[in-house]
Design an enzyme around this catalytic site. Structure first.
Site, PDB file in Angstrom:
ATOM      1  CG  HIS A   1      -5.024 -11.573  -1.838  1.00  0.00           C
ATOM      2  ND1 HIS A   1      -6.383 -11.478  -1.747  1.00  0.00           N
ATOM      3  CD2 HIS A   1      -4.520 -11.221  -0.638  1.00  0.00           C
ATOM      4  CE1 HIS A   1      -6.702 -11.102  -0.521  1.00  0.00           C
ATOM      5  NE2 HIS A   1      -5.598 -10.938   0.169  1.00  0.00           N
TER       6      HIS A   1
ATOM      7  CD  GLN B   1      -3.982  -4.967  -6.427  1.00  0.00           C
ATOM      8  OE1 GLN B   1      -3.853  -3.767  -6.356  1.00  0.00           O
ATOM      9  NE2 GLN B   1      -5.029  -5.600  -5.921  1.00  0.00           N
TER      10      GLN B   1
ATOM     11  N   GLY C   1      -5.284  -0.820  -1.325  1.00  0.00           N
ATOM     12  CA  GLY C   1      -5.023   0.541  -0.830  1.00  0.00           C
ATOM     13  C   GLY C   1      -6.111   0.890   0.147  1.00  0.00           C
TER      14      GLY C   1
ATOM     15  CG  ASP D   1      -2.014  -1.002   1.166  1.00  0.00           C
ATOM     16  OD1 ASP D   1      -2.048  -1.769   0.196  1.00  0.00           O
ATOM     17  OD2 ASP D   1      -2.851  -1.041   2.097  1.00  0.00           O
TER      18      ASP D   1
ATOM     19  NE  ARG E   1     -19.909  -5.239 -21.192  1.00  0.00           N
ATOM     20  CZ  ARG E   1     -19.733  -6.523 -21.481  1.00  0.00           C
ATOM     21  NH1 ARG E   1     -18.516  -7.032 -21.536  1.00  0.00           N
ATOM     22  NH2 ARG E   1     -20.760  -7.311 -21.683  1.00  0.00           N
TER      23      ARG E   1
HETATM   24  O1  F6P Z   1      -2.140  -3.915   3.852  1.00  0.00           O
HETATM   25  C1  F6P Z   1      -1.863  -4.655   2.745  1.00  0.00           C
HETATM   26  C2  F6P Z   1      -3.115  -5.249   2.168  1.00  0.00           C
HETATM   27  O2  F6P Z   1      -2.721  -5.884   0.976  1.00  0.00           O
HETATM   28  C3  F6P Z   1      -4.243  -4.253   1.921  1.00  0.00           C
HETATM   29  O3  F6P Z   1      -4.095  -3.499   0.788  1.00  0.00           O
HETATM   30  C4  F6P Z   1      -5.438  -5.148   1.907  1.00  0.00           C
HETATM   31  O4  F6P Z   1      -6.595  -4.475   2.274  1.00  0.00           O
HETATM   32  C5  F6P Z   1      -5.108  -6.177   2.921  1.00  0.00           C
HETATM   33  O5  F6P Z   1      -3.698  -6.223   3.002  1.00  0.00           O
HETATM   34  C6  F6P Z   1      -5.675  -7.532   2.602  1.00  0.00           C
HETATM   35  O6  F6P Z   1      -5.374  -8.408   3.630  1.00  0.00           O
HETATM   36  P1  F6P Z   1      -5.646  -9.968   3.574  1.00  0.00           P
HETATM   37  O7  F6P Z   1      -4.436 -10.589   2.954  1.00  0.00           O
HETATM   38  O8  F6P Z   1      -5.818 -10.364   4.977  1.00  0.00           O
HETATM   39  O9  F6P Z   1      -6.854 -10.191   2.735  1.00  0.00           O
END
Ligand code: F6P
Length: 364
Positions: A288, A290, A186, A143, A178
């Site tokens: 995830h 990302q 974030g 983030d 679309r």
């Molecule tokens: O803080 C990092 C982060 O990737 C956030 O952007 C996201 O909201 C959160 O972790 C997701 O966490 P989890 O892996 O528990 O779903």
């Protein structure tokens, strides 16, 4: 130079590409000083159940810098200062088990803990430092919202993945005329949405720092149509907030999880646009993707620099500090200072101005 130090290292919070590079650099830099490194499993949990502690040797870490995830495991549950513990009746109660962590740390004759984490894990590290534990922090979060450092590793990889996804959405959105809304990570800072949105030529970017108004988004899409652009790409940070509303929560914080789970803003925006404009809309959540896979070269190098700097910080007895990037240098800052405020997108910064100059709307 102190000989024979025993260094413990853990990784906490959500994983970020580059964690293994930190572990590799810490291990190799310590090895070249004649120090030993011990990997603690699953954040602070491994200092409560110490059975799985592993001695990290050059053979164990060589070339892991190119790999994603963390070989030590991680968790965003299990704060030793507020640990949910099952009672005999099965109910959960919150207990402070931090003394047990300190006892184990001393029993294992560790000289320092390198805590690699985001704000949650580093806050815990700072609490341990206040209780007398020698701690050095390494900042990590995709983030990029941690104070005290210009950038955290993991962020560049996340932005690259998001940008590639946005690039790919243009052709399908254009073909179907679309509006496609893509939700990126974030929570309270819109760095990923902003940087990937600009780089990927999004038409609208929604970030937590600028509450959005659906009518303004629709007006922008209409103005695009008048220019002959019949589709639109909206990039929304998961923590983007509708004007007068609040962030969209998917799941509350429970069972020791340190924060709520956000999610659903893309779907919300898609429904609203479709309702107001009658446009065909689609939404997707990158999630995830990302965080997975190999770090970019930038993240790999930054993480290796941070890991090596953490060992130098121990040498300089900079306990209670975190390594940080202040280009061109990797330096150290006090954990207290780094944790005092979240690093959000500055509204007067040139990146926001660049986006506006390019004709991108923030829905404001
Ligand atoms: O803080 C990092 C982060 O990737 C956030 O952007 C996201 O909201 C959160 O972790 C997701 O966490 P989890 O892996 O528990 O779903």
């Amino acid at each position: 130079m102190p000989k024979g130090l025993r260094i413990a290292i853990n990784t906490g919070g959500g994983d970020a590409p580059g964690l293994n590079a930190v572990i590799e650099a810490v291990t190799m830099s310590a090895y070249h000083r004649g120090w030993e490194v011990f990997g603690i499993k699953n954040g602070y949990q491994g200092l409560l159940d110490t059975d799985e502690i592993v001695r990290l040797t050059p053979e164990k870490v060589r070339n892991i810098s190119s790999t994603g995830g963390t070989i030590l495991g991680t968790t965003n549950r299990g704060n030793p200062f507020a640990m949910p513990v099952k009672k005999v009746d099965g109910e959960l109660e919150i207990k402070d088990v931090s003394d047990r962590v300190i006892e184990n740390f001393k029993r294992l004759k560790f000289d320092c803990l390198i805590a690699v984490g985001g704000d949650g894990s580093l806050k815990i590290a700072y609490e341990f430092f206040q209780k007398g534990l020698p701690v050095v922090g390494v900042p990590k979060t995709i983030d990029n919202d941690l104070g005290g450092t210009v950038i955290t590793f993991g962020f560049d990889t996340a932005v690259s993945i998001a940008t590639e996804a946005i690039d790919r959405l243009h052709s399908t959105a254009r073909s179907h005329e679309r509006v496609i809304i893509v939700e990126v990570m974030g929570r309270r800072a819109g760095w990923i949405a902003l940087n990937s949105g600009i780089s990927g030529n999004a038409h609208v970017i929604l970030i937590p720092e600028i509450p959005f108004n659906i009518d303004k988004i629709c007006d922008h899409i209409t103005s695009l149509e008048l220019e002959g652009i019949k589709y639109a790409i909206v990039v929304a940070a998961e923590g983007a907030i509708p004007e007068g509303g609040s962030e969209i929560i998917k799941e509350g914080a429970k069972d020791g999880r340190q924060d709520v789970v956000l999610g659903g803003v893309a779907e919300y925006v898609a429904k609203e646009i479709s309702k107001k404009m009658g446009k065909d809309t689609r939404s997707l959540v990158l999630g995830h993707l990302q965080r997975g896979g190999s770090p970019t070269t930038f993240d790999r190098l930054l993480a290796l620099r941070f890991g090596a700097a953490a060992i130098r910080a121990i040498e300089d007895k900079k306990f209670g500090h975190m390594v940080a990037l202040h280009p061109p240098h990797v330096t150290t800052v006090k954990l207290e200072e780094a944790l005092s405020s979240m690093k959000r997108v500055p509204l007067d910064g040139d990146t926001i101005t660049t986006a506006r100059d390019l004709g991108i709307s923030f829905g404001d």
